[in-house]
Design a protein around this motif. Structure first.
Motif, mmCIF file in Angstrom:
data_model
loop_
_atom_site.group_PDB
_atom_site.id
_atom_site.type_symbol
_atom_site.label_atom_id
_atom_site.label_comp_id
_atom_site.label_asym_id
_atom_site.label_seq_id
_atom_site.Cartn_x
_atom_site.Cartn_y
_atom_site.Cartn_z
ATOM 1 N N ARG A 52 0.960 -1.194 -0.153
ATOM 2 C CA ARG A 52 0.236 0.030 -0.065
ATOM 3 C C ARG A 52 0.919 1.416 -0.078
ATOM 4 O O ARG A 52 0.581 2.182 -0.686
ATOM 5 C CB ARG A 52 -0.830 -0.049 1.497
ATOM 6 C CG ARG A 52 -1.825 1.069 1.459
ATOM 7 C CD ARG A 52 -2.495 0.997 2.919
ATOM 8 N NE ARG A 52 -1.750 1.475 3.756
ATOM 9 C CZ ARG A 52 -2.017 2.554 4.391
ATOM 10 N NH1 ARG A 52 -2.598 3.476 3.945
ATOM 11 N NH2 ARG A 52 -1.314 2.791 5.727
ATOM 12 N N MET A 53 1.823 1.215 0.816
ATOM 13 C CA MET A 53 2.815 2.421 0.968
ATOM 14 C C MET A 53 3.602 2.680 -0.218
ATOM 15 O O MET A 53 3.722 3.609 -0.904
ATOM 16 C CB MET A 53 3.665 2.551 2.198
ATOM 17 C CG MET A 53 2.696 2.586 3.439
ATOM 18 S SD MET A 53 1.600 3.862 3.542
ATOM 19 C CE MET A 53 2.826 5.238 3.679
ATOM 20 N N ARG A 54 4.018 1.433 -0.628
ATOM 21 C CA ARG A 54 5.089 1.319 -2.008
ATOM 22 C C ARG A 54 4.201 1.881 -3.213
ATOM 23 O O ARG A 54 4.746 2.619 -4.143
ATOM 24 C CB ARG A 54 5.472 0.223 -2.351
ATOM 25 C CG ARG A 54 6.777 0.138 -3.134
ATOM 26 C CD ARG A 54 7.407 -1.384 -3.336
ATOM 27 N NE ARG A 54 8.154 -1.650 -2.053
ATOM 28 C CZ ARG A 54 9.137 -1.429 -1.529
ATOM 29 N NH1 ARG A 54 10.037 -0.649 -2.330
ATOM 30 N NH2 ARG A 54 9.621 -1.808 -0.516
ATOM 31 N N GLU A 55 2.820 1.611 -3.211
ATOM 32 C CA GLU A 55 2.124 2.304 -4.501
ATOM 33 C C GLU A 55 1.566 3.768 -4.390
ATOM 34 O O GLU A 55 1.597 4.085 -5.353
ATOM 35 C CB GLU A 55 0.677 1.273 -4.432
ATOM 36 C CG GLU A 55 0.792 0.056 -4.883
ATOM 37 C CD GLU A 55 -0.518 -0.845 -4.875
ATOM 38 O OE1 GLU A 55 -1.513 -0.020 -4.329
ATOM 39 O OE2 GLU A 55 -0.606 -1.811 -5.085
ATOM 40 N N HIS A 97 3.811 5.863 -2.852
ATOM 41 C CA HIS A 97 5.302 6.364 -2.855
ATOM 42 C C HIS A 97 6.372 5.622 -3.633
ATOM 43 O O HIS A 97 7.108 4.877 -2.998
ATOM 44 C CB HIS A 97 5.575 6.710 -1.437
ATOM 45 C CG HIS A 97 4.748 7.428 -0.420
ATOM 46 N ND1 HIS A 97 4.574 8.577 -0.336
ATOM 47 C CD2 HIS A 97 3.885 6.789 0.501
ATOM 48 C CE1 HIS A 97 3.826 8.921 0.425
ATOM 49 N NE2 HIS A 97 3.528 8.027 0.799
ATOM 50 N N PRO A 98 6.081 5.553 -4.951
ATOM 51 C CA PRO A 98 6.907 4.615 -5.881
ATOM 52 C C PRO A 98 8.240 5.036 -5.938
ATOM 53 O O PRO A 98 9.354 4.337 -6.192
ATOM 54 C CB PRO A 98 6.171 4.956 -7.219
ATOM 55 C CG PRO A 98 5.485 5.992 -7.167
ATOM 56 C CD PRO A 98 5.096 6.482 -5.668
ATOM 57 N N GLU A 99 8.632 6.401 -5.554
ATOM 58 C CA GLU A 99 10.179 6.733 -5.879
ATOM 59 C C GLU A 99 10.755 7.165 -4.526
ATOM 60 O O GLU A 99 12.050 6.629 -4.219
ATOM 61 C CB GLU A 99 10.340 7.775 -6.877
ATOM 62 C CG GLU A 99 9.954 7.467 -8.124
ATOM 63 C CD GLU A 99 10.183 8.557 -9.154
ATOM 64 O OE1 GLU A 99 10.447 9.590 -8.920
ATOM 65 O OE2 GLU A 99 9.627 8.409 -10.357
ATOM 66 N N LYS A 100 10.122 8.043 -3.758
ATOM 67 C CA LYS A 100 10.740 8.458 -2.530
ATOM 68 C C LYS A 100 9.759 8.698 -1.671
ATOM 69 O O LYS A 100 8.318 8.805 -1.722
ATOM 70 C CB LYS A 100 11.473 9.681 -2.567
ATOM 71 C CG LYS A 100 10.673 11.007 -3.090
ATOM 72 C CD LYS A 100 11.913 11.952 -3.291
ATOM 73 C CE LYS A 100 10.991 13.459 -3.518
ATOM 74 N NZ LYS A 100 11.903 14.466 -3.865
ATOM 75 N N MET A 101 9.947 8.865 -0.145
ATOM 76 C CA MET A 101 8.755 8.897 0.738
ATOM 77 C C MET A 101 9.655 9.790 1.959
ATOM 78 O O MET A 101 10.749 9.431 2.198
ATOM 79 C CB MET A 101 8.311 7.652 1.436
ATOM 80 C CG MET A 101 7.326 7.490 2.508
ATOM 81 S SD MET A 101 6.864 6.001 2.580
ATOM 82 C CE MET A 101 5.914 5.960 4.245
ATOM 83 N N THR A 102 8.858 10.552 2.673
ATOM 84 C CA THR A 102 9.229 11.283 3.989
ATOM 85 C C THR A 102 8.425 10.881 5.106
ATOM 86 O O THR A 102 7.382 10.633 4.986
ATOM 87 C CB THR A 102 9.161 12.842 3.561
ATOM 88 O OG1 THR A 102 9.981 13.338 2.628
ATOM 89 C CG2 THR A 102 9.658 13.413 4.969
#
Length: 193
Positions: free
Chosen positions: A54-57, A59-64
């Protein structure tokens, strides 16, 4: 120009990641001190990152992520840290290798570190591969209010953190980009010509 066979740029980045590791180990042991809190931006495509689908979808490139009030079970090893966070009321456990960290920011003291991350998705080397942005104080105006979480509130900041690649596309006039007067220093400045 001579070739840097020692790769000082990588050595500097590794040393600065050691600062992040040390700070997070202290927080895992003693908790957050004073008003210190952290925004950690990382490359979700980097090897070893563990996120829910769910989180990878989302935030496919970067995440804070924000380490302030609502995080738990922070565990820090030599190569990564793992923490529990809540996103939209849903608890998640994520693993972030230090090699995937793009930016570390402590807005309480206007302290920021930026790193370059080598990912499998990034096959072309960055044009700024010889640039490390060490210990640059971030001016208060550089952290938009939308990125700061109100005390006691869960937050999921927008993905607006600048990467070294973004910096290459910005104007060359540092005064317009950095009103606080902090200087971003290229390693080329110290090389003999």
């Amino acid at each position: 120009m001579p070739t840097d066979l020692i790769r000082y740029d990588l050595l500097c980045q590794d040393a600065l990641r050691g600062v992040v590791r040390h700070v997070l180990k202290s927080v895992a042991k003693d908790g957050l001190l004073g008003d210190h809190h952290f925004f950690v931006t990382f490359d979700t495509r980097a090897k070893g990152v563990r996120l829910s689908n769910r989180m990878r979808e989302r935030h496919p490139e970067k995440m804070t992520v924000v380490l302030q009030h609502q995080f738990w079970e922070l565990m820090v090893t030599e190569h990564a840290f793992e923490v529990g966070l809540s996103f939209g009321g849903i608890p998640e456990r994520i693993l972030i290798p230090f090699d995937s960290v793009i930016e570390f920011l402590d807005p309480s003291v206007q302290f920021a570190l930026q790193f370059e991350v080598a990912t499998e998705a990034a096959a072309v080397p960055s044009p700024t591969s010889d640039t490390v942005t060490p210990m640059v104080p971030a001016p208060a105006a550089a952290t938009p209010p939308s990125k700061l979480a109100p005390r006691g509130a869960a937050s999921e900041p927008e993905e607006t953190a600048a990467t070294p690649a973004d910096a290459a596309a910005e104007p060359a006039d540092d005064s317009a980009r950095n009103p606080g007067g902090a200087e971003v220093v290229s390693l080329d400045k110290f090389r003999k010509k």
